[in-house]
Design an enzyme around this catalytic site. Sequence first.
Site, PDB file in Angstrom:
ATOM      1  N   ASP A   1       1.319  27.436   5.241  1.00  0.00           N
ATOM      2  CA  ASP A   1       1.127  26.606   6.430  1.00  0.00           C
ATOM      3  C   ASP A   1      -0.084  27.097   7.223  1.00  0.00           C
ATOM      4  O   ASP A   1      -0.272  28.305   7.408  1.00  0.00           O
ATOM      5  CB  ASP A   1       2.405  26.719   7.284  1.00  0.00           C
ATOM      6  CG  ASP A   1       2.474  25.714   8.413  1.00  0.00           C
ATOM      7  OD1 ASP A   1       2.376  24.506   8.126  1.00  0.00           O
ATOM      8  OD2 ASP A   1       2.625  26.138   9.578  1.00  0.00           O
TER       9      ASP A   1
ATOM     10  N   GLU B   1      -2.608  24.995   3.094  1.00  0.00           N
ATOM     11  CA  GLU B   1      -2.873  23.870   3.988  1.00  0.00           C
ATOM     12  C   GLU B   1      -4.127  24.255   4.761  1.00  0.00           C
ATOM     13  O   GLU B   1      -4.068  25.084   5.664  1.00  0.00           O
ATOM     14  CB  GLU B   1      -1.700  23.649   4.956  1.00  0.00           C
ATOM     15  CG  GLU B   1      -1.896  22.396   5.777  1.00  0.00           C
ATOM     16  CD  GLU B   1      -1.209  22.418   7.143  1.00  0.00           C
ATOM     17  OE1 GLU B   1      -1.105  21.352   7.753  1.00  0.00           O
ATOM     18  OE2 GLU B   1      -0.818  23.489   7.625  1.00  0.00           O
TER      19      GLU B   1
END
Length: 565
Positions: free
Chosen positions: A223, A281
């Site tokens: 993330d 990401e």
Amino acid sequence: LRDRAGSRSAGAAGESPAGDWWRRAAVYQIYIRSFADANGDGIGDIDGIRGRLDYLRDLGADAIWITPWYPSPMADGGYDVADYRDIDPMFGSLADAEALVREAHDHGIKVLIDLVPNHTSNRHAWFREAIAAGRGSPERNRYIFRDGRGPGGDEPPNGWPSGFGGSAWERIVEPDGSPGQWYLHWFDVAQPDLNWEDEEVRAEFESILRFWFDRGVDGFRIDVASALVKDPSLPELPLEPPGGGMPDNHPYFDQEGVHDIYRSWRRLAATYTPARVLLGEIHVATAERLVRYLRPDELHGAFNFPFMRTPLEATALRTVIDATLRTHASVGASPTWVLSNHDEIRHATRFGRAYTGIRSRPGDELMPSDLALGRRRSRAAIMLVLALPGCSYLYQGEELGLPEVEDLPGHLRQDPLWEGTGHEIRGRDGCRVPLPWSGEAPPFGFGPPGSVPWLPQPADWVALTAAAEAADPGSMLALYREALRLRRTRPDFAGPTLRWLPSPPGTLLFARGRRMRCAVNFSAQAMPLPAGRSPVLESVPTEAGSLEPDALQPDAAAWFELPEE
Ligand code: NOJ
Ligand code: CA
């Protein structure tokens, strides 16, 4: 199916060698709260996933990526982690997670899980310790605490905004009751940012990686991967360049120091057999900056957000595809392609709008969408995606053609964006509505009869259940299954390149391998196709009567083979 598992392990023609599976995998993203609810509390869970592994195998998923399943107060759908080495009881137990990994492997499916290293939950033990230990302590140094500015330190240390609205700083009360320091939370106030200058933070995350790798997990989706390292002087944000985009010298996006973290993780992942995989990401200014994360000693892959943001327009698509292929090849990395995820408006709805960008402007979600058009274009778009060389990410429910649910009542919305922006942005709940599996009425098999899903499912999803679509050869699900099967088994799809061929304005035509061709028509006219081709797959059936035999209708795609020369 037996053939498929067999040819996989044998590394037969058209298959990636086992260790390289991530180079051309189809990865299915599971938003766990909304996938399948085995115990009937309205929330998806690990046992729900275990019960649907046959579905995932039959669909053709090579891997699943499961969004955060750790203990969490759910201030941001689980992206606020209170303990990285356990499972939230609402999803199951550690033993359930281990069983899922084993059973997924038995189905020939790899398991990726989500790692959230930029921030913890404010309920994480470390954050409590940081508050209790006071100013200047090693515990506080794990996060980004600063004194405030102005008289009495009443003003935040700088003007950085939170991505969820308001300031990125929150003031604490010190243990003695006095007004205290401020901590950085780029996301929700319940998501304090970690300090990646702190050695203990680095060591802790390597230990967390090992914890899950030791349990057989095949890799991590990371993330906010490009923003862990902050410029310690915390300067004000630079102005956006004219015309938008990301400025140079951003104090937390794409800082040079972040690469060291991934070099170290890559070394760790490589100590496992088979080597574990790291996917980021990553939001950065350019494709050239992106692939710096994909150098051979860093991450294995990164989501292609520029592709996801590109409208369905031939020139723009060709430009982004070329830039992706060129930059990835320069570092020996495999590209990825993605149309949707749990943060964006579902593409069946986006593609039915005049404006087909993503949820970037408040109010986009209020534009009317022609859903029939959106689904038709979705069929063409996924055939484009699955014909491209590299890895594809599919978001749960797109294979059913689910639309965004746009009329959720405000009091049921849980995305912190909704409250954080004073209801200006509706948030991401509309793409997170629990999946419809079967039956005539909610919960549509998401949970046992009588259970109430955490977000309401529209009654007209009766036509979009997995069971209804499995029985219909013309359904979106049937198209996904067939496209994934062909992509996996046709040797022409195996190579790392494509070759563009001339085609009329508004259309794309390219070759994969010697004989396979993919044609995509986003123009307003029919696109001529060569006579004598053998049809392989069509997003809109071209059988007799529906159109001229050698033409592709607008908003459609076709795969075909040319005869041997
Ligand atoms: C990106 C995740 O995809 C999103 O859902 C989350 O809100 C933010 N990161 C913060 O963790
Ligand atoms: Ca449940």
